[in-house]
Design an enzyme around this catalytic site. Structure first.
Site, PDB file in Angstrom:
ATOM      1  CD  GLU A 119       0.340 -46.078  22.446  1.00  0.00           C
ATOM      2  OE1 GLU A 119       0.545 -46.485  23.597  1.00  0.00           O
ATOM      3  OE2 GLU A 119       0.488 -44.893  22.090  1.00  0.00           O
ATOM      4  CD  GLU A 140      -1.834 -40.263  19.461  1.00  0.00           C
ATOM      5  OE1 GLU A 140      -0.831 -40.186  20.168  1.00  0.00           O
ATOM      6  OE2 GLU A 140      -2.724 -41.107  19.635  1.00  0.00           O
TER       7      GLU A 140
HETATM    8  C1  GLA Z   1      -0.342 -41.890  23.088  1.00  0.00           C
HETATM    9  C2  GLA Z   1      -1.847 -41.954  23.149  1.00  0.00           C
HETATM   10  C3  GLA Z   1      -2.430 -40.601  23.302  1.00  0.00           C
HETATM   11  C4  GLA Z   1      -1.692 -39.770  24.309  1.00  0.00           C
HETATM   12  C5  GLA Z   1      -0.266 -39.699  23.956  1.00  0.00           C
HETATM   13  C6  GLA Z   1       0.401 -38.761  24.907  1.00  0.00           C
HETATM   14  O1  GLA Z   1       0.131 -41.502  21.886  1.00  0.00           O
HETATM   15  O2  GLA Z   1      -2.415 -42.572  22.040  1.00  0.00           O
HETATM   16  O3  GLA Z   1      -3.741 -40.727  23.701  1.00  0.00           O
HETATM   17  O4  GLA Z   1      -1.832 -40.301  25.600  1.00  0.00           O
HETATM   18  O5  GLA Z   1       0.237 -41.017  24.017  1.00  0.00           O
HETATM   19  O6  GLA Z   1      -0.371 -37.618  25.104  1.00  0.00           O
END
Ligand code: GLA
Length: 384
Positions: free
Chosen positions: A167, A272
């Site tokens: 990020e 994710e």
């Molecule tokens: C982001 C992070 C993850 C996690 C999510 C929420 O996507 O990359 O590690 O913290 O937020 O769970």
């Protein structure tokens, strides 16, 4: 004599019964094992397409969540630690590393033959406090290098890939103004990848971010990757965090992004993955995210169970998305869900605390949902 017989008959019967019982148990065990071997699973069904896995937590790694462990072993061939390898846990004080949990994650992955994805080395969030207080460029650079090299070297040769940077982009595609950018400039990105490579030359290295389907952010991500490549840093893949919803992003946006990232010569990963079914405060006109929505029935419409209409919509959405993944299986190397079952998802508490969400393929009782069946249909459809 009589007495002797009376005493021995029962013991013979007991012996005989126990023999029969143990034969029965061992047959049963064998049957159960065969059943597990034969039972279809995500990892078997997508074997030719991509790795498939889940984020896992400490309860699973330590065996407390035994049903979760069973499901991970049966369904997946890759795992990512949900939280425990983030900076605040790995190096809570300067130079003091805490490897206890991380070591257990790696052992679990080796024992269960799961490709392990380290998550993550550099992120502005869930960072240790001491890092945010560093004042000089030299100290921050030295601390970042030490963090990356120490951790990546420890797990050298044991893991499949690292989310090196997480990020680093704003929504408009510019670089996020984190402490790293502010003090070290964009070189921190190049250096982070180079340090990770130096520590473990063979591990795969990724850039991971959310909203990677948004055109402006995508342009920024492509620029970031090119900057890494032009400066001699190795990057193997892009992680598109799939925190999506029932309507967006569109399949066209997802597809365009998969193609665009793949054209950079990178593996594309959907990391994710979860699909929220709940109202989003940002969609409400005039709503402030700071507004307190806790205990709001309107924002938490399915506290007891998901109505069939929504469950079917979720199943259809997962099916459409997996059809797309299957179409681009030459570009996609991994799909990772963010959590094992609905009850464990972070989306029950974000962006509003205490809601009941249903974003994954397994319900709160670890049972496969309609969404699971719809994903499996894609895997088994030989016309796709
Ligand atoms: C982001 C992070 C993850 C996690 C999510 C929420 O996507 O990359 O590690 O913290 O937020 O769970």
């Amino acid at each position: 004599m009589k007495n002797y017989r009376l005493a021995t008959i029962p013991s013979k019967i007991v012996f005989l019964l126990s023999m029969i019982f143990s034969v029965f148990i061992s047959c049963n065990e064998r049957l159960k094992k065969d059943e597990v071997k034969e039972r279809p699973s995500l990892k078997k069904s997508f074997k030719k397409e991509f790795l498939i896995g889940s984020a896992v937590n400490d309860f699973q790694i330590t065996g407390k969540d035994s049903l979760g462990v069973q499901l991970i072993r049966t369904e997946y061939n890759t795992i990512t630690p949900e939280n425990s390898m983030k900076w605040m846990f790995m190096e809570p004080e300067k130079g003091i590393f805490n490897f206890e949990m991380a070591d257990q994650y790696i052992d679990f992955s080796i024992k269960n033959d799961l490709a392990f994805i380290g998550h993550n080395l550099v992120w502005h969030s869930q960072l240790a406090d001491w890092v945010t207080k560093i004042e000089t460029k030299e100290e921050l650079s030295e601390s970042l290098k030490n963090h990356i090299i120490t951790i990546a070297s420890r797990y050298k040769g044991k893991i499949h890939g690292w989310d090196v940077v997480n990020e680093a982009l704003n929504e408009d595609g510019t670089l996020r103004n984190s402490i790293f950018l502010e003090k070290l400039g964009p070189e921190y990105l190049v250096n982070s990848f180079k340090w990770a490579q130096e520590a473990d030359p063979d591990v795969e290295l990724y850039y991971n971010d959310y909203n990677m389907t948004n055109p402006e952010k995508r342009t920024g991500a492509i620029k970031l990757v090119k900057m890494l490549q032009e400066n001699g840093a190795k990057i193997d893949g892009i992680g598109m965090q799939g925190h999506w919803n029932l309507d967006g992003p569109s399949l066209a946006e997802i597809e365009e992004s998969i193609i665009a990232y793949s054209k950079l010569g990178l593996k594309v990963m959907i990391t994710e993955l979860d699909i929220t079914v709940l109202p989003n405060p940002w969609d409400l006109e005039g709503a402030e995210i700071s507004q307190n929505f806790e205990n709001s029935e309107f924002m938490n419409p399915y506290p007891d169970q998901l109505p069939d209409s929504v469950s079917n919509k979720l199943a259809k959405r997962y099916q459409d998305i997996f059809k797309l993944f299957k179409k681009h299986t030459d570009k996609i190397s991994r799909v990772t869900f963010w959590g094992v079952n609905d009850g464990q998802s972070w989306l029950n508490n974000w962006p509003i605390r205490g809601r009941t969400n249903y974003p994954l393929l397994f319900d709160r009782q670890y049972k496969p949902k309609a969404a699971y069946q719809s994903v499996m249909q894609v895997a088994n459809d030989t016309t796709l």
